[in-house]
Write a protein that holds these residues in place. Structure first.
Motif, PDB file in Angstrom:
ATOM      1  N   LEU A 136       1.997  34.269 -14.454  1.00 33.82           N
ATOM      2  CA  LEU A 136       2.721  33.000 -14.650  1.00 33.82           C
ATOM      3  C   LEU A 136       1.667  31.690 -14.768  1.00 33.82           C
ATOM      4  CD1 LEU A 136       5.846  32.144 -12.554  1.00 33.82           C
ATOM      5  CD2 LEU A 136       4.358  30.424 -12.873  1.00 33.82           C
ATOM      6  N   LEU A 137       2.042  30.904 -15.647  1.00 35.51           N
ATOM      7  CA  LEU A 137       1.066  29.884 -15.769  1.00 35.51           C
ATOM      8  C   LEU A 137       2.035  28.537 -15.488  1.00 35.51           C
ATOM      9  CD1 LEU A 137      -1.603  28.397 -16.458  1.00 35.51           C
ATOM     10  CD2 LEU A 137      -0.533  28.096 -18.760  1.00 35.51           C
ATOM     11  N   HIS A 138       1.831  27.893 -14.582  1.00 35.81           N
ATOM     12  CA  HIS A 138       2.920  26.764 -14.093  1.00 35.81           C
ATOM     13  C   HIS A 138       2.032  25.442 -14.150  1.00 35.81           C
ATOM     14  CE1 HIS A 138       6.346  25.157 -12.248  1.00 35.81           C
ATOM     15  NE2 HIS A 138       5.690  24.493 -11.342  1.00 35.81           N
ATOM     16  N   ARG A 139       2.722  24.624 -15.052  1.00 38.21           N
ATOM     17  CA  ARG A 139       2.425  23.278 -15.443  1.00 38.21           C
ATOM     18  C   ARG A 139       2.752  22.140 -14.197  1.00 38.21           C
ATOM     19  NH1 ARG A 139       2.174  19.580 -20.697  1.00 38.21           N
ATOM     20  NH2 ARG A 139       2.390  17.637 -19.683  1.00 38.21           N
ATOM     21  N   GLN A 140       1.639  21.205 -13.737  1.00 34.15           N
ATOM     22  CA  GLN A 140       1.957  20.297 -12.977  1.00 34.15           C
ATOM     23  C   GLN A 140       1.554  19.001 -13.608  1.00 34.15           C
ATOM     24  OE1 GLN A 140       2.910  20.978  -8.864  1.00 34.15           O
ATOM     25  NE2 GLN A 140       4.042  21.570 -10.547  1.00 34.15           N
ATOM     26  N   GLY A 141       2.019  17.772 -13.432  1.00 32.87           N
ATOM     27  CA  GLY A 141       1.765  16.632 -14.100  1.00 32.87           C
ATOM     28  C   GLY A 141       2.763  15.897 -14.989  1.00 32.87           C
ATOM     29  N   PRO A 158      11.613  16.875 -21.875  1.00 31.43           N
ATOM     30  CA  PRO A 158      11.871  16.915 -20.572  1.00 31.43           C
ATOM     31  C   PRO A 158      11.486  17.878 -19.431  1.00 31.43           C
ATOM     32  CG  PRO A 158      13.982  16.299 -21.919  1.00 31.43           C
ATOM     33  CD  PRO A 158      12.839  16.856 -22.760  1.00 31.43           C
ATOM     34  N   MET A 159      11.142  17.701 -18.329  1.00 34.34           N
ATOM     35  CA  MET A 159      10.508  18.606 -17.395  1.00 34.34           C
ATOM     36  C   MET A 159      11.104  18.113 -16.153  1.00 34.34           C
ATOM     37  SD  MET A 159       6.681  19.467 -18.981  1.00 34.34           S
ATOM     38  CE  MET A 159       6.388  19.831 -20.428  1.00 34.34           C
ATOM     39  N   TYR A 160      11.342  19.240 -15.277  1.00 33.02           N
ATOM     40  CA  TYR A 160      11.630  19.028 -13.744  1.00 33.02           C
ATOM     41  C   TYR A 160      10.311  18.879 -13.018  1.00 33.02           C
ATOM     42  CZ  TYR A 160      16.335  19.752 -15.320  1.00 33.02           C
ATOM     43  OH  TYR A 160      17.616  19.657 -15.527  1.00 33.02           O
ATOM     44  N   PRO A 161      10.436  18.546 -11.771  1.00 33.82           N
ATOM     45  CA  PRO A 161       9.151  18.346 -10.894  1.00 33.82           C
ATOM     46  C   PRO A 161       9.265  19.632  -9.982  1.00 33.82           C
ATOM     47  CG  PRO A 161      10.797  16.950 -10.011  1.00 33.82           C
ATOM     48  CD  PRO A 161      11.448  17.512 -11.428  1.00 33.82           C
ATOM     49  N   VAL A 162       8.993  20.841 -10.464  1.00 32.17           N
ATOM     50  CA  VAL A 162       8.880  22.075  -9.648  1.00 32.17           C
ATOM     51  C   VAL A 162       7.553  22.243  -9.091  1.00 32.17           C
ATOM     52  CG1 VAL A 162       9.299  24.406  -9.857  1.00 32.17           C
ATOM     53  CG2 VAL A 162      10.503  23.002 -11.329  1.00 32.17           C
ATOM     54  N   SER A 163       7.624  22.353  -7.721  1.00 30.42           N
ATOM     55  CA  SER A 163       6.149  22.341  -6.885  1.00 30.42           C
ATOM     56  C   SER A 163       5.599  23.936  -7.160  1.00 30.42           C
ATOM     57  CB  SER A 163       6.208  22.006  -5.743  1.00 30.42           C
ATOM     58  OG  SER A 163       6.953  23.105  -5.082  1.00 30.42           O
ATOM     59  N   VAL A 164       4.360  24.073  -7.136  1.00 29.10           N
ATOM     60  CA  VAL A 164       3.865  25.185  -7.074  1.00 29.10           C
ATOM     61  C   VAL A 164       4.292  25.916  -5.994  1.00 29.10           C
ATOM     62  CG1 VAL A 164       1.527  26.625  -7.042  1.00 29.10           C
ATOM     63  CG2 VAL A 164       1.669  24.619  -8.348  1.00 29.10           C
ATOM     64  N   ASP A 165       4.359  25.635  -4.596  1.00 31.88           N
ATOM     65  CA  ASP A 165       4.759  25.961  -3.469  1.00 31.88           C
ATOM     66  C   ASP A 165       6.152  26.618  -3.362  1.00 31.88           C
ATOM     67  OD1 ASP A 165       2.275  25.514  -2.142  1.00 31.88           O
ATOM     68  OD2 ASP A 165       2.978  23.798  -1.077  1.00 31.88           O
ATOM     69  N   HIS A 166       6.919  25.812  -4.393  1.00 32.09           N
ATOM     70  CA  HIS A 166       8.196  26.283  -4.481  1.00 32.09           C
ATOM     71  C   HIS A 166       8.403  27.494  -5.280  1.00 32.09           C
ATOM     72  CE1 HIS A 166      12.693  26.334  -4.532  1.00 32.09           C
ATOM     73  NE2 HIS A 166      12.893  25.930  -5.942  1.00 32.09           N
ATOM     74  N   VAL A 167       7.387  27.614  -6.485  1.00 29.68           N
ATOM     75  CA  VAL A 167       7.360  28.644  -7.123  1.00 29.68           C
ATOM     76  C   VAL A 167       6.921  29.982  -6.395  1.00 29.68           C
ATOM     77  CG1 VAL A 167       6.057  29.819  -9.250  1.00 29.68           C
ATOM     78  CG2 VAL A 167       7.049  27.452  -9.456  1.00 29.68           C
ATOM     79  N   PHE A 175      -2.845  23.080 -13.883  1.00 33.07           N
ATOM     80  CA  PHE A 175      -2.107  24.334 -14.043  1.00 33.07           C
ATOM     81  C   PHE A 175      -2.376  25.384 -12.750  1.00 33.07           C
ATOM     82  CE2 PHE A 175      -2.233  22.863 -18.256  1.00 33.07           C
ATOM     83  CZ  PHE A 175      -1.145  22.929 -18.883  1.00 33.07           C
ATOM     84  N   ALA A 176      -1.309  26.058 -12.374  1.00 35.10           N
ATOM     85  CA  ALA A 176      -1.699  26.992 -11.458  1.00 35.10           C
ATOM     86  C   ALA A 176      -1.489  28.367 -12.196  1.00 35.10           C
ATOM     87  CB  ALA A 176      -0.330  26.993 -10.282  1.00 35.10           C
ATOM     88  N   GLN A 177      -2.354  29.296 -12.028  1.00 37.61           N
ATOM     89  CA  GLN A 177      -2.568  30.509 -12.646  1.00 37.61           C
ATOM     90  C   GLN A 177      -2.285  31.627 -11.480  1.00 37.61           C
ATOM     91  OE1 GLN A 177      -6.563  30.735 -13.903  1.00 37.61           O
ATOM     92  NE2 GLN A 177      -5.876  29.585 -15.833  1.00 37.61           N
ATOM     93  N   MET A 178      -1.112  32.217 -11.867  1.00 45.75           N
ATOM     94  CA  MET A 178      -0.755  33.061 -10.750  1.00 45.75           C
ATOM     95  C   MET A 178      -0.208  34.815 -11.311  1.00 45.75           C
ATOM     96  SD  MET A 178       1.932  30.850  -8.277  1.00 45.75           S
ATOM     97  CE  MET A 178       2.365  29.669  -9.670  1.00 45.75           C
ATOM     98  N   ILE A 179      -0.866  35.728 -10.345  1.00 41.34           N
ATOM     99  CA  ILE A 179      -0.526  36.972 -10.965  1.00 41.34           C
ATOM    100  C   ILE A 179       0.384  37.638  -9.921  1.00 41.34           C
ATOM    101  CG2 ILE A 179      -1.613  39.336 -11.496  1.00 41.34           C
ATOM    102  CD1 ILE A 179      -2.123  37.423 -13.750  1.00 41.34           C
ATOM    103  N   PHE A 180       1.544  38.407 -10.107  1.00 43.59           N
ATOM    104  CA  PHE A 180       2.280  39.039  -9.128  1.00 43.59           C
ATOM    105  C   PHE A 180       2.543  40.686  -9.560  1.00 43.59           C
ATOM    106  CE2 PHE A 180       3.760  34.506  -9.135  1.00 43.59           C
ATOM    107  CZ  PHE A 180       3.751  34.143  -8.018  1.00 43.59           C
TER     108      PHE A 180
END
Length: 199
Positions: free
Chosen positions: A143-148, A155-164, A192-197
């Protein structure tokens, strides 16, 4: 994935998006998740596939890819610019992914590239509850999650990395890797946050 207004924005920008994704450094920038791909016999899901650059990259490595994209224009552009018999395109969307569920799809690897910012924060926990059954027992979800700030017209929502991260853990996924990186395109304030689950 996203509201009709957000999908319409990608419909309008499909051509521009396809040109930007074709840059020469694309594979190197995505090595962080390419290292987690299964063997070539595995099925890969690309959720929010856009114009198909990641899907084609995985197909070139021998993988069967199901490229899921709600934007009609993006899907058409992806099929037109670089058709590949190992890539199957499907119109479907988070959070519910009804078509994938109808088909009983399970995958060895799932890629989600800057998609969750198009969903309201309140439904992110449900998204992961829907994603977990699609992942095989030893599969991986990248999962690549954009911030900024959002770009003009998208349009984008302010979804925090911690919430994800917390939503994924609450759904029963395990975080195997979590990194923060800057924007390779140099956009001000974007990271960006780079996450592997796994399961």
């Amino acid at each position: 994935m996203g509201t009709p207004l957000q999908i319409e924005a990608y419909d309008r920008q499909a051509q521009t998006y396809a040109h930007r994704m074709g840059r020469l450094t694309y594979e190197a920038e995505n090595q962080w998740w390419l290292d987690h791909l299964p063997g070539p016999t595995g099925l890969v899901l690309d959720l929010g596939a856009g114009t198909g650059e990641p899907a084609r990259l995985m197909a070139r490595r021998g993988h069967r890819v199901l490229a899921v994209e709600p934007s009609d224009a993006m899907r058409r552009m992806g099929q037109k610019t670089a058709p590949d018999e190992r890539v199957t395109w499907l119109g479907d969307a988070l959070p519910n992914l009804p078509e994938l569920y109808r088909r009983g799809v399970t995958a060895d690897f799932i890629l989600i590239n800057s998609v969750l910012i198009h969903l309201r924060p309140a439904i992110i926990p449900m998204v992961f509850k829907r994603l977990r059954p699609l992942l095989k027992a030893h599969g991986r979800l990248a999962l690549l999650h954009r911030q900024g700030p959002a770009p003009l017209g998208r349009p984008m929502y302010p979804v925090s990395v911690d919430h994800v991260l917390n939503s994924a853990l609450a759904a029963g996924l395990v975080c195997l890797d979590d990194k923060r990186v800057g924007d390779t395109l140099g956009r001000p304030g974007v990271s960006f946050a780079q996450m592997i689950f796994g399961k």
